[in-house]
Write a protein that holds these residues in place. Structure first.
Motif, PDB file in Angstrom:
ATOM      1  N   UNK A  23     -37.992 -25.653-106.661  1.00 56.83           N
ATOM      2  CA  UNK A  23     -39.197 -25.412-107.343  1.00 56.83           C
ATOM      3  C   UNK A  23     -39.077 -24.415-108.361  1.00 56.83           C
ATOM      4  N   UNK A  24     -38.469 -23.140-107.677  1.00 55.88           N
ATOM      5  CA  UNK A  24     -38.190 -22.090-108.606  1.00 55.88           C
ATOM      6  C   UNK A  24     -37.325 -22.466-109.599  1.00 55.88           C
ATOM      7  N   UNK A  25     -36.166 -22.939-109.492  1.00 57.04           N
ATOM      8  CA  UNK A  25     -35.495 -23.364-110.833  1.00 57.04           C
ATOM      9  C   UNK A  25     -36.166 -24.266-111.827  1.00 57.04           C
ATOM     10  N   UNK A  26     -36.855 -25.300-111.384  1.00 53.42           N
ATOM     11  CA  UNK A  26     -37.722 -26.168-112.411  1.00 53.42           C
ATOM     12  C   UNK A  26     -38.841 -25.527-113.005  1.00 53.42           C
ATOM     13  N   UNK A  27     -39.632 -25.086-112.147  1.00 48.29           N
ATOM     14  CA  UNK A  27     -40.890 -24.412-112.834  1.00 48.29           C
ATOM     15  C   UNK A  27     -41.171 -22.966-112.983  1.00 48.29           C
ATOM     16  N   UNK A  28     -40.385 -22.161-112.354  1.00 45.54           N
ATOM     17  CA  UNK A  28     -40.555 -20.650-112.585  1.00 45.54           C
ATOM     18  C   UNK A  28     -39.390 -20.343-113.747  1.00 45.54           C
ATOM     19  N   UNK A  29     -38.261 -20.572-113.534  1.00 46.46           N
ATOM     20  CA  UNK A  29     -37.070 -20.356-114.395  1.00 46.46           C
ATOM     21  C   UNK A  29     -37.176 -21.049-115.582  1.00 46.46           C
ATOM     22  N   UNK A  30     -37.586 -22.309-115.505  1.00 49.05           N
ATOM     23  CA  UNK A  30     -37.975 -23.123-116.495  1.00 49.05           C
ATOM     24  C   UNK A  30     -39.132 -22.560-117.435  1.00 49.05           C
ATOM     25  N   UNK A  31     -39.777 -21.747-117.109  1.00 47.39           N
ATOM     26  CA  UNK A  31     -40.923 -20.896-117.826  1.00 47.39           C
ATOM     27  C   UNK A  31     -42.053 -22.016-117.927  1.00 47.39           C
ATOM     28  N   UNK A  32     -42.297 -22.852-117.018  1.00 50.51           N
ATOM     29  CA  UNK A  32     -43.309 -23.684-117.404  1.00 50.51           C
ATOM     30  C   UNK A  32     -44.899 -22.988-116.529  1.00 50.51           C
ATOM     31  N   UNK A  33     -44.445 -22.071-115.678  1.00 48.50           N
ATOM     32  CA  UNK A  33     -45.572 -21.628-114.847  1.00 48.50           C
ATOM     33  C   UNK A  33     -45.822 -20.080-115.312  1.00 48.50           C
ATOM     34  N   UNK A  34     -47.057 -19.735-115.079  1.00 43.62           N
ATOM     35  CA  UNK A  34     -47.501 -18.341-115.516  1.00 43.62           C
ATOM     36  C   UNK A  34     -46.958 -17.265-114.333  1.00 43.62           C
ATOM     37  N   UNK A  35     -46.274 -17.954-113.442  1.00 44.40           N
ATOM     38  CA  UNK A  35     -45.487 -16.869-112.328  1.00 44.40           C
ATOM     39  C   UNK A  35     -44.165 -16.578-112.755  1.00 44.40           C
ATOM     40  N   UNK A  36     -44.095 -15.281-113.033  1.00 40.80           N
ATOM     41  CA  UNK A  36     -43.033 -14.395-113.825  1.00 40.80           C
ATOM     42  C   UNK A  36     -41.799 -14.420-112.944  1.00 40.80           C
ATOM     43  N   UNK A  37     -40.589 -14.818-113.110  1.00 43.90           N
ATOM     44  CA  UNK A  37     -39.537 -14.488-112.084  1.00 43.90           C
ATOM     45  C   UNK A  37     -39.557 -13.113-111.341  1.00 43.90           C
ATOM     46  N   UNK A  38     -39.875 -12.076-112.130  1.00 44.29           N
ATOM     47  CA  UNK A  38     -39.705 -10.850-111.501  1.00 44.29           C
ATOM     48  C   UNK A  38     -40.871 -10.641-110.251  1.00 44.29           C
ATOM     49  N   UNK A  39     -41.829 -11.419-110.191  1.00 45.09           N
ATOM     50  CA  UNK A  39     -42.683 -11.492-109.193  1.00 45.09           C
ATOM     51  C   UNK A  39     -42.214 -12.096-107.630  1.00 45.09           C
ATOM     52  N   UNK A  40     -40.945 -12.830-107.953  1.00 46.94           N
ATOM     53  CA  UNK A  40     -40.544 -13.247-106.749  1.00 46.94           C
ATOM     54  C   UNK A  40     -39.271 -12.701-106.349  1.00 46.94           C
ATOM     55  N   UNK A  41     -38.902 -12.689-105.013  1.00 45.44           N
ATOM     56  CA  UNK A  41     -37.959 -12.233-104.287  1.00 45.44           C
ATOM     57  C   UNK A  41     -37.177 -13.218-103.382  1.00 45.44           C
TER      58      UNK A  41
END
Length: 311
Positions: free
Chosen positions: A169-187
């Protein structure tokens, strides 16, 4: 007459449709008096549906696939196209709704762990729908050590929800830029489960960090100007220190992008990505040194500088 079980690898078959999965569990549910189990079990799906409504996900609320009440939580499948909206804004809205409920409630606080995953699952409106590896992994992520440790370490007054997101999910939605959740909010964390042969890379997201989590760097993302100013200041301080004395091991943890200065308490720390260590009990980390007492700890390195890595 019993239905024969299909034999794996004997022939090729169509892959089941991909379904996104969302699950939540309540913290300390089994510690509640038996009298409260039923009401809390009914309350959790109501709060989830309120959050879906407020986040504008009416379609998801009304079209859950193979939903189930697990007693201390809920799980359901949904269209993967909605994954970006579940990550953002839904998780933050759910955290707000839990906070509002907890502030006015005279009963037990409802604090949740959530997991988000995606994978192929049977979905034919038949018995057994939703059962498969992706469903199992969703529950394993929900029960994994990091998400439990972080929720336990956080303030019950401020942090009402901790979410763990699978690598897929992280790769597809977050790193893919499809969500408003910025990667810097994830650990990034190593998701393992006590007594289970389960180990996966996953990502923690805490909508409302508090206490030790803020101190450890699990906190709201700085804007670009604040981050640049802070990094410039740290660079100046670091240069001055090098001119005055030889380098020494710092009693703090630091990584570019988000800064962590950890004294005591449970922490997500380090530069997330490589050589992540996860330990329970009394633990000492050498190098970027941290020592604290009982409880769980999550540590790692943020992925930078490698082929295929993402900042």
């Amino acid at each position: 007459m019993s239905t024969p079980l299909p034999t794996p690898y004997a022939e090729s078959r169509p892959l089941p449709p991909y379904r996104a999965l969302f699950a939540v569990d309540a913290k300390d549910f089994t510690g509640l008096p038996a009298l409260q189990h039923g009401p809390v079990s009914r309350l959790i799906p109501q709060l989830v549906d309120q959050a879906l409504e407020r986040a504008g996900l009416h379609e998801l609320r009304d079209s859950k696939r193979f939903p189930a009440n697990t007693g201390d939580g809920v799980v359901f499948g949904f269209d993967p196209a909605l994954l970006p909206f579940v990550l953002w804004p839904f998780l933050g809205v759910l955290d707000d709704i839990l906070g509002a409920y907890n502030r006015q409630s005279v009963g037990p606080r409802i604090r949740l762990r959530a997991s988000v995953h995606v994978g192929p699952l049977p979905d034919t409106d038949s018995p057994g729908d939703g059962n498969g590896t992706a469903r199992n992994d969703t529950h394993r992520l929900l029960d994994s050590r990091p998400v439990k440790a972080i929720l336990a370490a956080a303030s019950e007054e401020v942090t009402h929800l901790v979410a763990i997101v699978s690598q897929r999910v992280y790769e597809d939605a977050v790193l893919g830029g499809y969500t408003g959740l910025h990667p810097d909010r994830c650990v990034e964390v190593p998701a393992t489960v006590e007594g289970k042969t389960f180990s996966q890379r996953a990502w923690l997201y805490v909508p409302s960090p508090s206490g030790n989590l803020v101190q450890a760097g699990v906190r709201p993302r700085e804007d670009a100007a604040q981050q640049t100013e802070r990094e410039d200041q740290e660079g100046r301080e670091g240069q001055e220190g090098r001119e005055e004395q030889e380098p020494v091991t710092r009693p703090v943890t630091h990584y570019s992008g988000n800064t962590q200065r950890v004294g005591e308490g449970a922490a997500v720390m380090g530069n997330v990505g490589r050589d992540i260590n996860y330990t329970g009990g009394s633990t000492t980390y050498r190098g970027t040194n941290q020592h604290w007492g009982g409880g769980d700890n999550v540590a790692g390195d943020k992925r930078v500088g490698e082929s295929g890595d993402h900042r």
